[in-house]
Design a protein around this motif. Sequence first.
Motif, mmCIF file in Angstrom:
data_model
loop_
_atom_site.group_PDB
_atom_site.id
_atom_site.type_symbol
_atom_site.label_atom_id
_atom_site.label_comp_id
_atom_site.label_asym_id
_atom_site.label_seq_id
_atom_site.Cartn_x
_atom_site.Cartn_y
_atom_site.Cartn_z
ATOM 1 N N SER A 179 0.827 -1.204 0.000
ATOM 2 C CA SER A 179 0.000 0.000 0.000
ATOM 3 C C SER A 179 0.860 1.251 0.000
ATOM 4 C CB SER A 179 -0.921 -0.007 1.224
ATOM 5 O OG SER A 179 -1.717 -1.180 1.209
ATOM 6 N N VAL A 180 0.570 2.163 -0.910
ATOM 7 C CA VAL A 180 1.396 3.352 -1.158
ATOM 8 C C VAL A 180 0.548 4.605 -0.991
ATOM 9 C CG1 VAL A 180 2.821 4.558 -2.872
ATOM 10 C CG2 VAL A 180 2.839 2.047 -2.760
ATOM 11 N N TRP A 181 1.093 5.569 -0.307
ATOM 12 C CA TRP A 181 0.413 6.851 -0.096
ATOM 13 C C TRP A 181 0.902 7.867 -1.113
ATOM 14 C CZ3 TRP A 181 1.895 10.876 4.106
ATOM 15 C CH2 TRP A 181 0.933 11.896 4.123
ATOM 16 N N LEU A 182 -0.012 8.404 -1.905
ATOM 17 C CA LEU A 182 0.299 9.499 -2.823
ATOM 18 C C LEU A 182 -0.007 10.806 -2.104
ATOM 19 C CD1 LEU A 182 1.113 10.625 -5.586
ATOM 20 C CD2 LEU A 182 -1.282 10.384 -6.296
ATOM 21 N N ALA A 183 1.035 11.505 -1.677
ATOM 22 C CA ALA A 183 0.888 12.784 -0.969
ATOM 23 C C ALA A 183 1.475 13.862 -1.866
ATOM 24 C CB ALA A 183 1.595 12.736 0.373
ATOM 25 N N LYS A 184 0.625 14.492 -2.637
ATOM 26 C CA LYS A 184 1.086 15.493 -3.586
ATOM 27 C C LYS A 184 1.616 16.716 -2.841
ATOM 28 C CE LYS A 184 -2.058 13.867 -7.160
ATOM 29 N NZ LYS A 184 -3.190 14.172 -8.048
ATOM 30 N N GLU A 185 2.313 17.547 -3.565
ATOM 31 C CA GLU A 185 2.980 18.708 -2.967
ATOM 32 C C GLU A 185 2.027 19.492 -2.056
ATOM 33 O OE1 GLU A 185 5.434 22.706 -4.329
ATOM 34 O OE2 GLU A 185 4.682 21.299 -5.819
ATOM 35 N N GLY A 186 2.476 19.729 -0.844
ATOM 36 C CA GLY A 186 1.693 20.522 0.085
ATOM 37 C C GLY A 186 0.674 19.736 0.869
ATOM 38 N N SER A 187 0.573 18.414 0.664
ATOM 39 C CA SER A 187 -0.426 17.630 1.385
ATOM 40 C C SER A 187 0.243 16.697 2.364
ATOM 41 C CB SER A 187 -1.297 16.826 0.411
ATOM 42 O OG SER A 187 -0.525 15.832 -0.211
ATOM 43 N N GLY A 188 -0.428 16.464 3.487
ATOM 44 C CA GLY A 188 0.030 15.462 4.435
ATOM 45 C C GLY A 188 1.212 15.914 5.281
ATOM 46 N N ASP A 189 1.845 14.967 5.951
ATOM 47 C CA ASP A 189 2.982 15.240 6.810
ATOM 48 C C ASP A 189 4.103 14.280 6.448
ATOM 49 O OD1 ASP A 189 2.550 12.744 8.144
ATOM 50 O OD2 ASP A 189 0.918 13.716 9.252
ATOM 51 N N GLN A 190 5.140 14.267 7.248
ATOM 52 C CA GLN A 190 6.315 13.456 6.948
ATOM 53 C C GLN A 190 6.328 12.124 7.689
ATOM 54 O OE1 GLN A 190 8.633 14.314 4.645
ATOM 55 N NE2 GLN A 190 7.323 16.066 4.181
ATOM 56 N N ASP A 191 5.300 11.840 8.477
ATOM 57 C CA ASP A 191 5.342 10.668 9.353
ATOM 58 C C ASP A 191 4.369 9.596 8.874
ATOM 59 O OD1 ASP A 191 6.031 9.048 11.420
ATOM 60 O OD2 ASP A 191 4.649 9.967 12.848
ATOM 61 N N ALA A 192 4.565 9.109 7.663
ATOM 62 C CA ALA A 192 3.679 8.088 7.106
ATOM 63 C C ALA A 192 4.234 6.699 7.381
ATOM 64 C CB ALA A 192 3.519 8.300 5.605
ATOM 65 N N ALA A 193 3.350 5.763 7.660
ATOM 66 C CA ALA A 193 3.759 4.383 7.900
ATOM 67 C C ALA A 193 3.776 3.566 6.616
ATOM 68 C CB ALA A 193 2.821 3.742 8.918
ATOM 69 N N TYR A 194 3.694 4.243 5.485
ATOM 70 C CA TYR A 194 3.647 3.582 4.179
ATOM 71 C C TYR A 194 4.609 4.296 3.240
ATOM 72 C CZ TYR A 194 -0.545 1.665 6.218
ATOM 73 O OH TYR A 194 -1.409 1.030 7.071
ATOM 74 N N PRO A 195 5.109 3.585 2.211
ATOM 75 C CA PRO A 195 5.895 4.288 1.202
ATOM 76 C C PRO A 195 5.111 5.491 0.696
ATOM 77 C CG PRO A 195 5.964 1.935 0.822
ATOM 78 C CD PRO A 195 4.958 2.156 1.896
ATOM 79 N N ARG A 196 5.786 6.612 0.575
ATOM 80 C CA ARG A 196 5.129 7.877 0.246
ATOM 81 C C ARG A 196 5.770 8.475 -0.994
ATOM 82 N NH1 ARG A 196 6.249 13.366 1.662
ATOM 83 N NH2 ARG A 196 4.347 14.628 1.973
ATOM 84 N N ILE A 197 4.960 8.770 -1.999
ATOM 85 C CA ILE A 197 5.464 9.453 -3.174
ATOM 86 C C ILE A 197 4.683 10.750 -3.366
ATOM 87 C CG2 ILE A 197 6.292 7.346 -4.304
ATOM 88 C CD1 ILE A 197 3.802 7.353 -6.043
ATOM 89 N N GLY A 198 5.314 11.709 -4.013
ATOM 90 C CA GLY A 198 4.689 13.006 -4.200
ATOM 91 C C GLY A 198 4.086 13.206 -5.566
ATOM 92 N N SER A 199 4.292 12.239 -6.457
ATOM 93 C CA SER A 199 3.792 12.361 -7.825
ATOM 94 C C SER A 199 3.639 10.976 -8.428
ATOM 95 C CB SER A 199 4.776 13.176 -8.669
ATOM 96 O OG SER A 199 4.500 13.040 -10.051
ATOM 97 N N LEU A 200 2.659 10.832 -9.321
ATOM 98 C CA LEU A 200 2.495 9.556 -10.015
ATOM 99 C C LEU A 200 3.719 9.207 -10.856
ATOM 100 C CD1 LEU A 200 -1.212 9.524 -11.264
ATOM 101 C CD2 LEU A 200 -0.182 8.126 -9.465
ATOM 102 N N ALA A 201 4.496 10.197 -11.231
ATOM 103 C CA ALA A 201 5.691 9.932 -12.032
ATOM 104 C C ALA A 201 6.671 9.030 -11.288
ATOM 105 C CB ALA A 201 6.369 11.253 -12.420
ATOM 106 N N GLU A 202 6.599 8.983 -9.952
ATOM 107 C CA GLU A 202 7.481 8.136 -9.160
ATOM 108 C C GLU A 202 6.997 6.693 -9.058
ATOM 109 O OE1 GLU A 202 8.750 9.984 -5.356
ATOM 110 O OE2 GLU A 202 7.476 11.650 -5.991
ATOM 111 N N LEU A 203 5.768 6.431 -9.467
ATOM 112 C CA LEU A 203 5.172 5.117 -9.235
ATOM 113 C C LEU A 203 5.840 3.978 -10.006
ATOM 114 C CD1 LEU A 203 3.027 3.485 -7.786
ATOM 115 C CD2 LEU A 203 1.412 4.081 -9.614
ATOM 116 N N PRO A 204 6.200 4.139 -11.285
ATOM 117 C CA PRO A 204 6.828 3.007 -11.977
ATOM 118 C C PRO A 204 8.086 2.490 -11.291
ATOM 119 C CG PRO A 204 6.056 4.610 -13.572
ATOM 120 C CD PRO A 204 5.907 5.253 -12.223
#
Length: 232
Positions: A179-204
């Motif tokens: 399970s992956v959290w997509l936290a786009k620029e300006g959203s969320g915090d830095q303390d996620a318990a899941y892999p966190r990406i800021g853009s779909l471009a990072e998903l591949p």
Amino acid sequence: MSPGKTRWIVFDAMGVIFDEADDVSNRLVPFLRRRGCSADGETVHAAYRQASLGRIAPRELRNGFGLGREYPAVEREYLDNCLQLDPHLLETAEALAGKYSLAILSNDVAEWSAYLRKRHGLEKLFRITVTSGEAGFRKPDPAIYRILLERLRADGKDCLFIDDRRENLPPAAALGIFSVWLAKEGSGDQDAAYPRIGSLAELPGLADEYFSNSPSSSPGNPPFSKGYHRVL
């Protein structure tokens, strides 16, 4: 992963496939107000929730806001003009589709989801879609994730799921889905318990690293080594 098994990338819709995460507050409510509807946001949210669970039809939703006479033209106007694809979606999905099978798991009105998939040509990229409107359950209800796995005919460990809402990730991880959290620029915090990406471009890149290993079948996300934001 066992040889011959299909590997799946499962996308949330609003906030992932589409650029707007809170489509009801930020798109539907303003659209209705421009059309002269005086219903408050709470009323709109409640009605939409019923439609997104398949309990009322889209026309009934519009009737409730005084727009029934303009249906279905008013529905097309909203869906055509108020919801846009994430700018990285098509490039990302095309890159992934060469290696993996793609699916959608979305809290959405089933008819609206089908219309948007057809309008944007997403049916060519996404093999299976499960919406709350057809399933009768909304994320994060564990039932909809089990329905997803049944539809995919897959084990959790053969799936990667990406969502912009963290509360939707634990039930997926409990079934062994990466399970992956997509936290786009300006959203969320830095303390996620899941892999966190800021853009779909990072998903591949993330998907390739996950599926290049042999994940355990135990529930929850496996250890992850790459430099994605992660708390282990």
